[in-house]
Motif scaffolding. Structure first.
Motif, PDB file in Angstrom:
ATOM      1  N   UNK A   9       0.864  -1.185   0.000  1.00 48.68           N
ATOM      2  CA  UNK A   9       0.000   0.000   0.000  1.00 48.68           C
ATOM      3  C   UNK A   9       0.895   1.228   0.000  1.00 48.68           C
ATOM      4  N   UNK A  10       0.737   2.067   0.995  1.00 49.26           N
ATOM      5  CA  UNK A  10       1.541   3.297   1.028  1.00 49.26           C
ATOM      6  C   UNK A  10       3.032   3.030   1.209  1.00 49.26           C
ATOM      7  N   UNK A  11       3.405   1.871   1.718  1.00 55.15           N
ATOM      8  CA  UNK A  11       4.832   1.551   1.815  1.00 55.15           C
ATOM      9  C   UNK A  11       5.479   1.482   0.430  1.00 55.15           C
ATOM     10  N   UNK A  63       1.136  -8.335  -5.744  1.00 60.67           N
ATOM     11  CA  UNK A  63       2.371  -7.734  -6.236  1.00 60.67           C
ATOM     12  C   UNK A  63       2.607  -6.454  -5.455  1.00 60.67           C
ATOM     13  N   UNK A  64       3.843  -6.244  -5.086  1.00 65.52           N
ATOM     14  CA  UNK A  64       4.227  -5.050  -4.341  1.00 65.52           C
ATOM     15  C   UNK A  64       5.707  -4.808  -4.506  1.00 65.52           C
ATOM     16  N   UNK A  65       6.310  -4.215  -3.491  1.00 59.85           N
ATOM     17  CA  UNK A  65       7.739  -3.926  -3.522  1.00 59.85           C
ATOM     18  C   UNK A  65       8.389  -4.499  -2.267  1.00 59.85           C
ATOM     19  N   UNK A 108       0.391   4.365  -8.308  1.00 59.58           N
ATOM     20  CA  UNK A 108       1.625   3.600  -8.206  1.00 59.58           C
ATOM     21  C   UNK A 108       1.448   2.203  -8.803  1.00 59.58           C
ATOM     22  N   UNK A 109       0.319   1.577  -8.542  1.00 60.83           N
ATOM     23  CA  UNK A 109       0.077   0.256  -9.126  1.00 60.83           C
ATOM     24  C   UNK A 109       0.042   0.347 -10.647  1.00 60.83           C
ATOM     25  N   UNK A 110      -0.580   1.392 -11.157  1.00 61.85           N
ATOM     26  CA  UNK A 110      -0.644   1.578 -12.608  1.00 61.85           C
ATOM     27  C   UNK A 110       0.763   1.757 -13.182  1.00 61.85           C
ATOM     28  N   UNK A 111       1.595   2.574 -12.523  1.00 61.09           N
ATOM     29  CA  UNK A 111       2.987   2.771 -12.962  1.00 61.09           C
ATOM     30  C   UNK A 111       3.757   1.455 -13.000  1.00 61.09           C
ATOM     31  N   UNK A 153      -8.930   1.049  -9.577  1.00 63.36           N
ATOM     32  CA  UNK A 153      -8.974   2.040 -10.660  1.00 63.36           C
ATOM     33  C   UNK A 153     -10.346   2.721 -10.691  1.00 63.36           C
ATOM     34  N   UNK A 154     -11.402   1.941 -10.513  1.00 65.84           N
ATOM     35  CA  UNK A 154     -12.774   2.467 -10.473  1.00 65.84           C
ATOM     36  C   UNK A 154     -12.918   3.495  -9.335  1.00 65.84           C
ATOM     37  N   UNK A 155     -12.422   3.120  -8.156  1.00 63.92           N
ATOM     38  CA  UNK A 155     -12.482   4.025  -6.993  1.00 63.92           C
ATOM     39  C   UNK A 155     -11.693   5.303  -7.255  1.00 63.92           C
ATOM     40  N   UNK A 156     -10.475   5.173  -7.768  1.00 56.44           N
ATOM     41  CA  UNK A 156      -9.609   6.325  -7.981  1.00 56.44           C
ATOM     42  C   UNK A 156     -10.238   7.302  -8.973  1.00 56.44           C
TER      43      UNK A 156
END
Length: 172
Positions: free
Chosen positions: A10-12, A62-64, A152-155, A164-167
């Motif tokens: 998430x924000x991390x 998926x994350x970092x 960030x997920x899109x990038x 994406x719908x929410x954003x």
């Protein structure tokens, strides 16, 4: 002292807030990213909760993954606990994650506690939208958090149609 790993989902991902030697896209199996935690501190209050991400059981995420030097690990862990465990809605776990390079490492992950009062579970998107829209906490407005995570997920090329719908609706 050996190195340690932290998995951000998430924000991390876009605001880790700690020193690290390396950051690499990674896959965690057995848990998925979900807007399933009522935020009483960072993105809302107890009187007007927001919603933040948690790792919930099942699927994959998926994350970092961040590699942290063992020399500074105690300070990083203290920072993470102060940030992520304000109300103890997450449980610290160690899970294997696969880095995009193919390397498998054990990383600290924060899994949502299903027994905690802040666990929202799986809410319909329309309800998520209404909760997020007007919530603000000590770390800022809840819509900014959701929009930043979606961007960030899109990038990173990670599809999430619900997010994406929410954003899109939060930007309008």
């Amino acid at each position: 002292m050996s190195d340690f790993w932290v998995f951000g989902y998430g924000s991390l991902m876009w605001n880790p807030g700690f020193d690290h030697q390396r950051a690499e896209p990674a896959l965690l199996r057995g848990a998925h990213r979900s807007l399933c935690v009522y935020s009483w501190v960072h993105r809302g209050t107890q009187q007007r909760p927001g919603l933040v991400f948690g790792l919930d059981n099942g699927g994959a995420c998926r994350g970092i993954a961040y590699q942290v030097s063992g020399d500074i690990w105690p300070q990083v862990l203290e920072y993470l606990r102060a940030r992520e465990q304000t109300t103890m809605v997450y449980k610290e776990h160690h899970h294997h994650v696969e880095l995009d390079s193919g390397e498998k490492v054990e990383a600290l992950v924060y899994m949502v506690d299903h027994g905690h009062a802040q666990y929202a579970g799986s809410l319909p998107l329309e309800e998520q939208l209404e909760i997020v829209r007007g919530a603000v906490g000590k770390s800022g407005a809840n819509p900014d958090y959701v929009i930043n995570t979606a961007a960030h997920l899109q990038e990173m090329g990670i599809p999430d149609t619900g997010l994406a719908w929410l954003a899109e609706r939060l930007k309008a």
